[in-house]
Design an enzyme around this catalytic site. Sequence first.
Site, mmCIF file in Angstrom:
data_model
loop_
_atom_site.group_PDB
_atom_site.id
_atom_site.type_symbol
_atom_site.label_atom_id
_atom_site.label_comp_id
_atom_site.label_asym_id
_atom_site.label_seq_id
_atom_site.Cartn_x
_atom_site.Cartn_y
_atom_site.Cartn_z
ATOM 1 N N ASP A 16 0.858 -1.183 0.000
ATOM 2 C CA ASP A 16 0.000 0.000 0.000
ATOM 3 C C ASP A 16 0.893 1.232 0.000
ATOM 4 O OD1 ASP A 16 -2.350 1.618 0.377
ATOM 5 O OD2 ASP A 16 -1.802 1.766 2.493
ATOM 6 N N ASP A 18 -0.145 5.023 1.054
ATOM 7 C CA ASP A 18 -0.317 5.965 2.160
ATOM 8 C C ASP A 18 -0.238 5.245 3.501
ATOM 9 O OD1 ASP A 18 -0.859 8.168 0.379
ATOM 10 O OD2 ASP A 18 -2.825 7.279 0.047
#
Length: 257
Positions: A16, A18
């Site tokens: 991922d 953020d």
Amino acid sequence: MTQLGLPEEILACLFDLDGVVTKTAVVHAAAWKETFDAFLREREGAGYRPFDAVADYDEYVDGRPRADGVRTFLASRDIELPEGTPDDPPDAPTVNGVGNRKNELVLEKIRTDGVEPYDGTLRYIAAVRAAGLKTAIVSSSANTLDVLRSIDAEQLFDVRVDGVVARERGLPGKPHPDTFLAAAHDLGVEPGRATVFEDALAGMDAGRSGRFGYVVGVDRVGQRDALYAHGADVVVKDLAELLTGAGPGPSRQGGAA
């Protein structure tokens, strides 16, 4: 386990963006709060109940595609808006309009304050690639490519499946596993031989339902137990902890390693 802290059978790592690679989760949370508070204040007046940038963000917004985040949070307040279209102006009283207002705020904050990577994550990705494992970035953000370029990290990933790619392919976002499954497919790796790295509870759900070989929860905000409850195999505060000899080992459910 390998020196990367992963099972021997793992061939690919799916990260991922953020909160895992970049320190932008807090920027998103602040933008969501500003957006939702303004919306609720206008709708309900001075007595409105504000958006909680921790609890509401984690439960309803974090890791989800922008429109899904709007829809899910507003549903928690028994509010329903028309969908509108992705091109709606940011002041439109629609799901997409509210989402576009949030995106304007995020881009403004990023332009003003810049983007910082997590150094431990960059060290870990370098070690992963040196070991010959494949890498992908998997994010609901439509701004992923710009963010990666801003920290000179685009070249660290063999595959990118982000908000733009998901829309082009018609892939539902997290907590559905489809974006992670697409990244594994694009890398030519079975899900059971890939690891998901996520800080969002929706990302944990995606890793679990996609039957990936290993799911690493990254605890940036003190939600270790929740990450385990949503499917993490192991939880760390920084990915560098997974590297052999990097310091304290990752925490595991039931006690510290």
